[in-house]
Design a protein around this motif. Structure first.
Motif, PDB file in Angstrom:
ATOM      1  N   GLY A   1       1.018  -1.419  -0.074  1.00 27.55           N
ATOM      2  CA  GLY A   1      -0.001  -0.041   0.588  1.00 27.55           C
ATOM      3  C   GLY A   1       1.040   0.671   0.112  1.00 27.55           C
ATOM      4  N   ALA A   2       1.827   1.580   0.422  1.00 25.38           N
ATOM      5  CA  ALA A   2       2.815   2.366   0.460  1.00 25.38           C
ATOM      6  C   ALA A   2       2.645   3.253  -0.667  1.00 25.38           C
ATOM      7  CB  ALA A   2       4.389   1.938   1.182  1.00 25.38           C
ATOM      8  N   THR A   3       3.600   3.935  -1.656  1.00 32.31           N
ATOM      9  CA  THR A   3       3.727   4.944  -2.554  1.00 32.31           C
ATOM     10  C   THR A   3       4.972   5.674  -1.765  1.00 32.31           C
ATOM     11  OG1 THR A   3       1.278   6.077  -2.609  1.00 32.31           O
ATOM     12  CG2 THR A   3       3.469   7.109  -3.737  1.00 32.31           C
ATOM     13  N   VAL A   4       5.819   4.547  -2.945  1.00 33.85           N
ATOM     14  CA  VAL A   4       7.470   4.740  -2.544  1.00 33.85           C
ATOM     15  C   VAL A   4       7.919   6.185  -3.439  1.00 33.85           C
ATOM     16  CG1 VAL A   4       9.736   3.781  -2.173  1.00 33.85           C
ATOM     17  CG2 VAL A   4       8.034   2.172  -1.842  1.00 33.85           C
ATOM     18  N   THR A   5       8.536   7.190  -2.913  1.00 32.25           N
ATOM     19  CA  THR A   5       9.378   8.145  -4.010  1.00 32.25           C
ATOM     20  C   THR A   5      10.769   7.588  -4.494  1.00 32.25           C
ATOM     21  OG1 THR A   5       7.922   9.682  -3.809  1.00 32.25           O
ATOM     22  CG2 THR A   5      10.083  10.805  -4.533  1.00 32.25           C
TER      23      THR A   5
ATOM     24  N   ILE B   1       2.103   0.655  -4.189  1.00 31.45           N
ATOM     25  CA  ILE B   1       3.062  -1.193  -4.556  1.00 31.45           C
ATOM     26  C   ILE B   1       0.800  -1.770  -4.209  1.00 31.45           C
ATOM     27  CG2 ILE B   1       3.619  -2.914  -2.761  1.00 31.45           C
ATOM     28  CD1 ILE B   1       5.884  -1.287  -2.425  1.00 31.45           C
ATOM     29  N   VAL B   2       0.738  -2.276  -4.746  1.00 31.85           N
ATOM     30  CA  VAL B   2      -0.484  -2.466  -4.887  1.00 31.85           C
ATOM     31  C   VAL B   2      -1.574  -4.386  -5.039  1.00 31.85           C
ATOM     32  CG1 VAL B   2      -1.484  -0.381  -5.366  1.00 31.85           C
ATOM     33  CG2 VAL B   2      -1.074  -1.971  -6.972  1.00 31.85           C
ATOM     34  N   GLY B   3      -2.582  -4.607  -4.894  1.00 32.33           N
ATOM     35  CA  GLY B   3      -2.565  -5.998  -5.115  1.00 32.33           C
ATOM     36  C   GLY B   3      -2.525  -5.930  -6.973  1.00 32.33           C
ATOM     37  N   VAL B   4      -2.683  -7.462  -6.639  1.00 34.39           N
ATOM     38  CA  VAL B   4      -2.346  -7.427  -8.658  1.00 34.39           C
ATOM     39  C   VAL B   4      -3.190  -7.487  -9.393  1.00 34.39           C
ATOM     40  CG1 VAL B   4      -0.623  -9.445  -8.307  1.00 34.39           C
ATOM     41  CG2 VAL B   4      -3.376  -9.902  -8.085  1.00 34.39           C
ATOM     42  N   ASP B   5      -5.001  -6.965  -9.051  1.00 31.65           N
ATOM     43  CA  ASP B   5      -5.261  -6.878 -10.094  1.00 31.65           C
ATOM     44  C   ASP B   5      -5.389  -4.989 -10.099  1.00 31.65           C
ATOM     45  OD1 ASP B   5      -7.459  -9.384 -10.994  1.00 31.65           O
ATOM     46  OD2 ASP B   5      -7.334  -9.305  -9.063  1.00 31.65           O
ATOM     47  N   GLU B   6      -5.151  -4.591  -9.008  1.00 29.84           N
ATOM     48  CA  GLU B   6      -4.910  -2.958  -9.175  1.00 29.84           C
ATOM     49  C   GLU B   6      -3.697  -2.749  -9.991  1.00 29.84           C
ATOM     50  OE1 GLU B   6      -5.643   0.397  -5.439  1.00 29.84           O
ATOM     51  OE2 GLU B   6      -5.247  -1.191  -5.172  1.00 29.84           O
ATOM     52  N   ALA B   7      -2.918  -3.485  -9.563  1.00 31.18           N
ATOM     53  CA  ALA B   7      -1.270  -3.145 -10.814  1.00 31.18           C
ATOM     54  C   ALA B   7      -1.656  -2.329 -12.042  1.00 31.18           C
ATOM     55  CB  ALA B   7      -1.055  -3.985 -10.510  1.00 31.18           C
ATOM     56  N   ASP B   8      -0.845  -0.999 -12.118  1.00 33.62           N
ATOM     57  CA  ASP B   8      -0.850  -0.751 -13.316  1.00 33.62           C
ATOM     58  C   ASP B   8       0.097   0.093 -13.573  1.00 33.62           C
ATOM     59  OD1 ASP B   8      -1.610   0.343 -15.979  1.00 33.62           O
ATOM     60  OD2 ASP B   8      -3.859   1.340 -15.522  1.00 33.62           O
TER      61      ASP B   8
ATOM     62  N   GLY C   1       1.804   4.391 -11.730  1.00 35.67           N
ATOM     63  CA  GLY C   1       2.113   4.269 -11.091  1.00 35.67           C
ATOM     64  C   GLY C   1       1.887   3.269  -9.792  1.00 35.67           C
ATOM     65  N   LYS C   2       1.533   2.189 -10.315  1.00 33.86           N
ATOM     66  CA  LYS C   2       0.927   1.154  -9.831  1.00 33.86           C
ATOM     67  C   LYS C   2       1.717  -0.181 -10.099  1.00 33.86           C
ATOM     68  CE  LYS C   2      -3.299   3.442  -7.943  1.00 33.86           C
ATOM     69  NZ  LYS C   2      -4.242   3.420  -7.209  1.00 33.86           N
ATOM     70  N   ILE C   3       2.387  -1.205  -8.704  1.00 32.82           N
ATOM     71  CA  ILE C   3       2.843  -2.010  -9.345  1.00 32.82           C
ATOM     72  C   ILE C   3       2.516  -3.477  -8.312  1.00 32.82           C
ATOM     73  CG2 ILE C   3       5.211  -0.873 -10.292  1.00 32.82           C
ATOM     74  CD1 ILE C   3       6.388  -1.624  -7.594  1.00 32.82           C
ATOM     75  N   ALA C   4       2.497  -4.144  -8.852  1.00 31.85           N
ATOM     76  CA  ALA C   4       1.680  -5.664  -7.759  1.00 31.85           C
ATOM     77  C   ALA C   4       3.044  -5.779  -6.750  1.00 31.85           C
ATOM     78  CB  ALA C   4       1.268  -6.234  -8.602  1.00 31.85           C
ATOM     79  N   PHE C   5       2.639  -5.995  -5.473  1.00 26.66           N
ATOM     80  CA  PHE C   5       3.340  -6.498  -4.480  1.00 26.66           C
ATOM     81  C   PHE C   5       4.269  -7.469  -5.153  1.00 26.66           C
ATOM     82  CE2 PHE C   5      -0.504  -8.651  -3.599  1.00 26.66           C
ATOM     83  CZ  PHE C   5      -0.118 -10.151  -3.023  1.00 26.66           C
TER      84      PHE C   5
END
Length: 167
Positions: free
Chosen positions: A98-102, A116-123, A127-131
């Motif tokens: 869930g962290a947003t990392v700079t 850092i998000v779940g696999v379905d949310e990753a895009d 700027g969303k990557i799967a955990f």
């Protein structure tokens, strides 16, 4: 009954539905609340699509309903296994789900931000990557100022953590 007594036209077509984003066997299906909301919206959208099918041909309608139901079944399984991670309960000084990392990547002057998000949310375009991605796993448990090194075939890429937010 033997297949010899069944007409070819009576056979149901098995819908071919692409799989959802890969979640390895045995890995918990972590999601953010935003990710869960998106899954629930997708579910409602599929139900609405199925309910509004406007086909005069019964066979075409049945095939379309079967296709939507197959997609819905995969989605319902993903929703049923989802475990929502409350971002405000994550350790705010460490990179976790869930962290947003700079990040400063290598010698690039521009900073990059990824959540850092779940696999379905990753895009990645958002700027969303799967955990479960290599970069997310590399960054997990790191703190501001720490560096993580990703070893590639021909080089090493250094990621320096400049900030951590849980929005």
């Amino acid at each position: 009954m033997s297949r010899g007594f069944v007409k070819e036209d009576d056979q149901e077509e098995i819908p071919i539905v692409p799989p959802r984003a890969d979640l390895p066997e045995g890995v918990t299906n972590y999601v953010t609340q935003v990710g869960m909301n998106q899954l629930l919206e997708e579910k409602q959208s599929l139900i609405d699509e199925r309910d509004k099918l406007d086909t005069t041909n019964d066979n075409e309608r049945r095939i379309a309903v079967n296709h939507i139901n197959a997609k819905l079944q995969l989605l319902l399984n993903r929703i049923a296994t989802a475990k929502i991670v409350e971002l405000d309960k994550q350790p705010q000084e460490e990179v976790r789900f869930g962290a947003t990392v700079t990040l400063k990547i290598g010698k690039e002057p521009k900073l990059n931000r990824y959540q850092i998000v779940g696999v379905d949310e990753a895009d990645i375009s958002k700027g969303k990557i799967a955990f479960i991605s290599p970069i997310a796993r590399l960054l997990t448990n790191k703190k501001v100022g720490e560096k993580a090194v990703l070893k590639l075939a021909t080089e090493e890429r250094v990621f320096e953590i400049k900030g951590i937010d849980y929005l």
